[in-house]
Motif scaffolding. Structure first.
Motif, PDB file in Angstrom:
ATOM      1  N   ILE A  15       0.826  -1.209   0.000  1.00 22.17           N
ATOM      2  CA  ILE A  15       0.000   0.000   0.000  1.00 22.17           C
ATOM      3  C   ILE A  15       0.862   1.260   0.000  1.00 22.17           C
ATOM      4  CG2 ILE A  15      -1.706   1.327   1.300  1.00 22.17           C
ATOM      5  CD1 ILE A  15      -2.730  -1.324   2.436  1.00 22.17           C
ATOM      6  N   TYR A  16       0.494   2.203  -0.847  1.00 17.59           N
ATOM      7  CA  TYR A  16       1.048   3.557  -0.814  1.00 17.59           C
ATOM      8  C   TYR A  16      -0.066   4.476  -0.339  1.00 17.59           C
ATOM      9  CZ  TYR A  16       3.296   7.911  -2.348  1.00 17.59           C
ATOM     10  OH  TYR A  16       3.862   9.165  -2.393  1.00 17.59           O
ATOM     11  N   LEU A  17       0.205   5.272   0.695  1.00 20.42           N
ATOM     12  CA  LEU A  17      -0.777   6.157   1.311  1.00 20.42           C
ATOM     13  C   LEU A  17      -0.460   7.606   0.985  1.00 20.42           C
ATOM     14  CD1 LEU A  17      -0.838   4.537   4.862  1.00 20.42           C
ATOM     15  CD2 LEU A  17      -2.730   4.479   3.240  1.00 20.42           C
ATOM     16  N   THR A  18      -1.470   8.347   0.590  1.00 22.84           N
ATOM     17  CA  THR A  18      -1.270   9.771   0.333  1.00 22.84           C
ATOM     18  C   THR A  18      -2.585  10.503   0.558  1.00 22.84           C
ATOM     19  OG1 THR A  18      -0.270  11.357  -1.198  1.00 22.84           O
ATOM     20  CG2 THR A  18      -1.760   9.722  -2.142  1.00 22.84           C
ATOM     21  N   ASN A  19      -2.553  11.824   0.390  1.00 16.85           N
ATOM     22  CA  ASN A  19      -3.738  12.658   0.543  1.00 16.85           C
ATOM     23  C   ASN A  19      -3.891  13.578  -0.655  1.00 16.85           C
ATOM     24  OD1 ASN A  19      -5.002  12.146   3.234  1.00 16.85           O
ATOM     25  ND2 ASN A  19      -2.957  12.658   3.974  1.00 16.85           N
ATOM     26  N   ALA A  20      -5.127  13.979  -0.920  1.00 20.31           N
ATOM     27  CA  ALA A  20      -5.387  14.913  -2.010  1.00 20.31           C
ATOM     28  C   ALA A  20      -4.796  16.279  -1.714  1.00 20.31           C
ATOM     29  CB  ALA A  20      -6.893  15.031  -2.246  1.00 20.31           C
ATOM     30  N   VAL A  21      -4.808  16.681  -0.454  1.00 12.72           N
ATOM     31  CA  VAL A  21      -4.250  17.964  -0.010  1.00 12.72           C
ATOM     32  C   VAL A  21      -3.131  17.663   0.972  1.00 12.72           C
ATOM     33  CG1 VAL A  21      -4.758  20.129   1.207  1.00 12.72           C
ATOM     34  CG2 VAL A  21      -6.424  19.172  -0.393  1.00 12.72           C
ATOM     35  N   LYS A  22      -1.991  18.307   0.802  1.00 13.55           N
ATOM     36  CA  LYS A  22      -0.787  17.925   1.538  1.00 13.55           C
ATOM     37  C   LYS A  22      -0.518  18.745   2.806  1.00 13.55           C
ATOM     38  CE  LYS A  22       0.129  15.221  -2.015  1.00 13.55           C
ATOM     39  NZ  LYS A  22      -0.426  13.878  -2.030  1.00 13.55           N
ATOM     40  N   HIS A  23      -1.295  19.807   3.049  1.00 11.88           N
ATOM     41  CA  HIS A  23      -1.140  20.585   4.276  1.00 11.88           C
ATOM     42  C   HIS A  23      -2.429  20.507   5.100  1.00 11.88           C
ATOM     43  CE1 HIS A  23       2.227  22.782   2.151  1.00 11.88           C
ATOM     44  NE2 HIS A  23       2.744  22.629   3.353  1.00 11.88           N
ATOM     45  N   PHE A  24      -2.280  20.599   6.395  1.00 19.80           N
ATOM     46  CA  PHE A  24      -3.388  20.513   7.346  1.00 19.80           C
ATOM     47  C   PHE A  24      -4.159  21.832   7.371  1.00 19.80           C
ATOM     48  CE2 PHE A  24      -4.373  20.325  12.177  1.00 19.80           C
ATOM     49  CZ  PHE A  24      -5.651  19.835  11.949  1.00 19.80           C
ATOM     50  N   ARG A  25      -5.458  21.755   7.087  1.00 22.41           N
ATOM     51  CA  ARG A  25      -6.325  22.928   7.213  1.00 22.41           C
ATOM     52  C   ARG A  25      -7.108  22.815   8.518  1.00 22.41           C
ATOM     53  NH1 ARG A  25     -11.745  25.058   4.172  1.00 22.41           N
ATOM     54  NH2 ARG A  25     -11.317  27.282   4.452  1.00 22.41           N
ATOM     55  N   PHE A  26      -7.048  23.842   9.329  1.00 21.75           N
ATOM     56  CA  PHE A  26      -7.675  23.769  10.644  1.00 21.75           C
ATOM     57  C   PHE A  26      -8.135  25.154  11.105  1.00 21.75           C
ATOM     58  CE2 PHE A  26      -3.194  24.604  11.256  1.00 21.75           C
ATOM     59  CZ  PHE A  26      -3.158  25.561  12.261  1.00 21.75           C
ATOM     60  N   GLU A  27      -8.956  25.123  12.134  1.00 21.26           N
ATOM     61  CA  GLU A  27      -9.376  26.340  12.830  1.00 21.26           C
ATOM     62  C   GLU A  27      -8.866  26.257  14.255  1.00 21.26           C
ATOM     63  OE1 GLU A  27     -13.452  28.719  14.181  1.00 21.26           O
ATOM     64  OE2 GLU A  27     -13.574  26.905  12.945  1.00 21.26           O
ATOM     65  N   LEU A  28      -8.238  27.313  14.732  1.00 25.02           N
ATOM     66  CA  LEU A  28      -7.675  27.328  16.081  1.00 25.02           C
ATOM     67  C   LEU A  28      -8.744  27.770  17.072  1.00 25.02           C
ATOM     68  CD1 LEU A  28      -4.939  26.777  17.431  1.00 25.02           C
ATOM     69  CD2 LEU A  28      -4.465  29.236  17.268  1.00 25.02           C
ATOM     70  N   ARG A  29      -9.033  26.897  18.028  1.00 21.44           N
ATOM     71  CA  ARG A  29      -9.976  27.211  19.108  1.00 21.44           C
ATOM     72  C   ARG A  29      -9.253  27.027  20.429  1.00 21.44           C
ATOM     73  NH1 ARG A  29     -15.304  23.794  17.095  1.00 21.44           N
ATOM     74  NH2 ARG A  29     -15.421  24.690  14.981  1.00 21.44           N
ATOM     75  N   GLY A  30      -8.852  28.155  20.998  1.00 20.97           N
ATOM     76  CA  GLY A  30      -7.994  28.064  22.172  1.00 20.97           C
ATOM     77  C   GLY A  30      -6.673  27.457  21.761  1.00 20.97           C
ATOM     78  N   ARG A  31      -6.329  26.342  22.373  1.00 19.74           N
ATOM     79  CA  ARG A  31      -5.094  25.637  22.006  1.00 19.74           C
ATOM     80  C   ARG A  31      -5.345  24.467  21.069  1.00 19.74           C
ATOM     81  NH1 ARG A  31      -1.479  25.306  27.597  1.00 19.74           N
ATOM     82  NH2 ARG A  31      -1.299  27.566  27.922  1.00 19.74           N
ATOM     83  N   ARG A  32      -6.606  24.228  20.765  1.00 14.83           N
ATOM     84  CA  ARG A  32      -6.946  23.077  19.925  1.00 14.83           C
ATOM     85  C   ARG A  32      -7.005  23.490  18.460  1.00 14.83           C
ATOM     86  NH1 ARG A  32     -12.244  20.360  21.452  1.00 14.83           N
ATOM     87  NH2 ARG A  32     -11.397  18.739  20.082  1.00 14.83           N
TER      88      ARG A  32
END
Length: 224
Positions: free
Chosen positions: A94-111
């Motif tokens: 198995i070769y594992l990859t993602n369509a998008v290579k950077h993490f998209r997130f929203e910062l809520r406090g420290r999370r």
């Protein structure tokens, strides 16, 4: 963290003369094709053997993947590994990859709370996915979730309509073009993170394993 979208696309960062996946991985570290690189810790490129017979494509790295720089090493990745074992797919194939290579997130406090990539992010990062496929010759392609399906098959793709049903590759991707034409078969299923969010995890997990079992049978049929 929520940021204003500024997308130029990854085309100018993808080397046309990359000798192998390692060269692509190295080049991807410098990608500035969309704004996601600004808040992510690092790029998370694919991993696995270059001669892998199964390529699994997910959405984007999560919080743990962003920190470690490897795809599918967080909770969803651990669940996927269990499902792969239950579906009797050799993990070393198995070769594992993602369509998008950077993490998209929203910062809520420290999370850092996951945010689904927009179409502009999928389109911006797609040249990396095309470049990966150019170095791979899988027998089976597994689409994990809607984002991966849209990156490979176009914006009209719906997992609920297509999951668990083998589709020919690259015929299934002709309408979005530019992927290599090495013959393979494609199977779509839900992303393992959807199992973790499901009201009934047992039912969702069994569905994931059933879809992966279809992929495993295709692999066996192609190589008795």
């Amino acid at each position: 963290m929520t940021t204003q979208q500024t997308t130029t696309g990854a085309d100018r960062y993808v080397p046309t003369d990359a000798a192998d996946l390692a060269a692509l991985r190295s080049a991807a570290a410098g990608c500035r094709g969309c704004e996601l690189h600004r808040d992510a810790s690092q790029v998370v490129f694919g991993r696995g053997a270059p001669d892998a017979r199964v390529v699994m494509v997910g959405e984007q790295p999560g919080d743990v993947e962003d920190q470690q720089g490897l795809p599918f090493v967080g909770p969803a990745g651990r669940l996927l590994r269990r499902a792969v074992d239950d579906a009797a797919i050799p993990v070393d194939q198995i070769y594992l990859t993602n369509a998008v290579k950077h993490f998209r997130f929203e910062l809520r406090g420290r999370r850092r709370i996951h945010q689904t990539p927009d179409r502009v992010h999928i389109a911006a990062c797609r040249p990396w996915l095309v470049a990966e496929f150019a170095k791979l010759r899988p027998r089976v392609i597994v689409v994990l979730g809607a984002t991966a399906g849209q990156a490979l098959l176009g914006p009209s793709f719906r997992v609920t309509r297509s999951r668990g049903v083998p589709m020919p590759w690259p015929d299934s991707a002709q309408r979005v073009g530019d992927f290599p034409d090495a013959p393979a078969e494609l199977v779509a299923t839900i992303h393992p993170s959807a199992v973790l969010r499901a009201d009934d995890r047992d039912v969702a997990y069994r569905g994931l394993v059933a879809d992966l079992t279809v992929a495993g049978r295709l692999l066996t049929r192609g190589h008795p």
